[in-house]
Motif scaffolding. Sequence first.
Motif: not given
Lengths: 441, 441
Positions: A259-260, A282-287, A296, A300-301, B194-196, B200, B205
């Motif tokens: 999921q991330l 953290n790069s895969y979570l919102w700011y 976070k 998210m999960l 950096y955000k990815y 899915h 977002r």
Amino acid sequence: MLVIGAGKSTAILIDYLLAQAEVHDWQVVVADRDLDVARHRIDGKSRGTALEFDVADAAALEKLVKQADLVVSMLPAHMHLPVATACVNHSTHFVSASYVSPELRELHHAAERKEVTLLGEMGVDPGIDHMSAMARLDALRASNASIKAFETFTGGLVAPESDDNPWRYKFTWNPRNVVLAGQGGVKFKHNGRYKYIPYHKLFTRYEVVEIPEYGKFEGYPNRDSLKYRHHYDLFGIETIYRATLRRPGFCDAWNCLVQLGLTDDTETLEALGDMTYREFVNSYLWYDAAMSVELKLRAMLKLELNSPAFDKLQWLGLFEDRPIGLKEGTPAKVLQKLLEEKWPMGADDKDMIVMLHKYEYEIDGERWREQSSMVTKGSDSERTAMAKTVGLSVAISAKLVLTEQITQRGVVIPTTPLVYAPVLKELEQHGIAFTSQVERV
Amino acid sequence: MLVIGAGKSTAILIDYLLAQAEVHDWQVVVADRDLDVARHRIDGKSRGTALEFDVADAAALEKLVKQADLVVSMLPAHMHLPVATACVNHSTHFVSASYVSPELRELHHAAERKEVTLLGEMGVDPGIDHMSAMARLDALRASNASIKAFETFTGGLVAPESDDNPWRYKFTWNPRNVVLAGQGGVKFKHNGRYKYIPYHKLFTRYEVVEIPEYGKFEGYPNRDSLKYRHHYDLFGIETIYRATLRRPGFCDAWNCLVQLGLTDDTETLEALGDMTYREFVNSYLWYDAAMSVELKLRAMLKLELNSPAFDKLQWLGLFEDRPIGLKEGTPAKVLQKLLEEKWPMGADDKDMIVMLHKYEYEIDGERWREQSSMVTKGSDSERTAMAKTVGLSVAISAKLVLTEQITQRGVVIPTTPLVYAPVLKELEQHGIAFTSQVERV
């Protein structure tokens, strides 16, 4: 007899062949890129010869294959083709544990003309799965059973005595395949309906199975179960499902990684050289400047405070401000690096191969449900369950080809009784056997 | 002047060029595979000539390009390269609205040597986005502003007066691109991080933005925002984000289609010929003989009874037992077929192009937030907002190249003042202009 590749999982294979060489007056040449590895396998036995050999050396390959009556290729799957081609040229039989590639399958008619056997898919999965399932399916069909459902599950896991981390999993085989498992999505058939699962839903759609004495497992579906209708002659079947086994709780936690986005192997990460595991997640979570990475991720999960999946992520060290130490790579590469630190097999750890088939069939208007399972445990870090199951299957079938008990020519996989019957019989003598329970529905 | 391709969105382009041809004593040749389409565009005007032409006919292409001083290519993006190559050979200028491909970029030095302008990315997105953003960014930099954040949003939507379905969306452009949007995942930068986002998670977002008089929109991020740091000279920037605009509620409902797996374009469906839309959806849900398809979908996607997203799925007819009517295809193909039935632009419908830039910058220690937006509405089904914005941008720049007001040679995109300043000035005279609000943070 020539064995190419003497790495992991060849100890039992080569021991068996050296013992048979005494009986049948054979010589076994073990060729590896690393001469010491080949020597270690032969261990001074008189029937064996160790050779340094690079499969890219075409002239050496031709020479070795020409001298042999049979070649066992234990190379990685994508390296079999030149070996098999040389085998056809020199009328030398060939045995391997890997899936038969479309390119290898094209050698079928040439091999038939040369009266050569190219035996593939002769390991555990593929291999023992084919043999055990076909033996039972053919027997059922001989009893006029109409087969309604066939589900098959295989897992390479740790043995219960080494099952000591929260994921209940360690790498007993190729880590990269574990990280990328299921990418591309899944198809199968359930009660007459075609079912598709996109990759991002795969680890929420596992089936729970139970094996006597070994407890519960989760089986998440493999990529394409439908093609096994061809292999097993099950065209009209209502349910066909192939799955990979993990211990309970694994799929929920792995689903968090999916999921991330951490299992993606397509996108290269920016500025990876400076990144810690915590920053990676953290790069895969919102700011959000005010929220912790942990919070976070939970949000998210949708993970509760007492979530076992969250605990597994924490145990991996995903929230640690520890440098990753990779210069460049994809998220999947980063995850693999972390998992290889966390999920290694220890020197005293034992592995375990678990296989389970579920059948549903009708005979004379009565419906039956049958479950058949096989568990093999490793003895030590060399004589692993993987080395036993793969090595014995390959070795026994190589012997049967050389002694002309397997006489099918061309490209062969072990789905016919002439092949599976004698191999299964001898595997059983080595303790690799299935036990079954049947109940009326 | 040669215009290749006279399809959708060329009405305003060709009208403009024919009018300019009167002023500057030019001839405009309009070449299309369909002679009637080319004739319709010229509409009997004396400065125009219609030609039947297939771009695969290399000899005809060479001949036409040789006779022209400038070629406007309105072909699909992947067909520009042979045209641009012929242009370099014959010292003919070239203008297109498409992204400059890596292959086209390789013509740069040859074009420079031949003193040819190959002007690309000269439509709306890419095109007006480059020009309007660079004009403002260059002005800010000239005022010694330090630019901290740049976000840009574009959407091709229906105008408010035609906004009459629950999705608040119709196809004003390529349906396939809409169905596949965002596949492969997204990267951008937010406040220095950096955000990815994996595909899915993409449609969960989005960012909500508001444009005076037009209300709220949702912007879901585009694939790679990071590369625009190069185009716009924004290497040290803390936030860079490019997004696509939809009306509120769209992303939540589209996310349901993504979660189910219906946007996948890799897997071919089995037995599609016999399938209804209801069965299609059911293929992506688990098997349960007692539960309806609707209930299983609600349960899997956790949709409440009053969910607006569920209502949108129902409005599409996804639960209808109506044959799909496709022999073979992927889920994305099935979805596209359904959406083309449900989201067509009616004869009286008007489209709307919406563009929005958000800037944050510091001047003399004070931080400012600025929002600048442009909305263009279509007049009718030919003179669409897309035809206006793309057509005028291409046509004006073609005129400026021929009248030597644009003299930059080689491969050019409109990010330099010598190009964007005169084009933006004339676009403004045609009512395509941005309005801004600035506030201190």
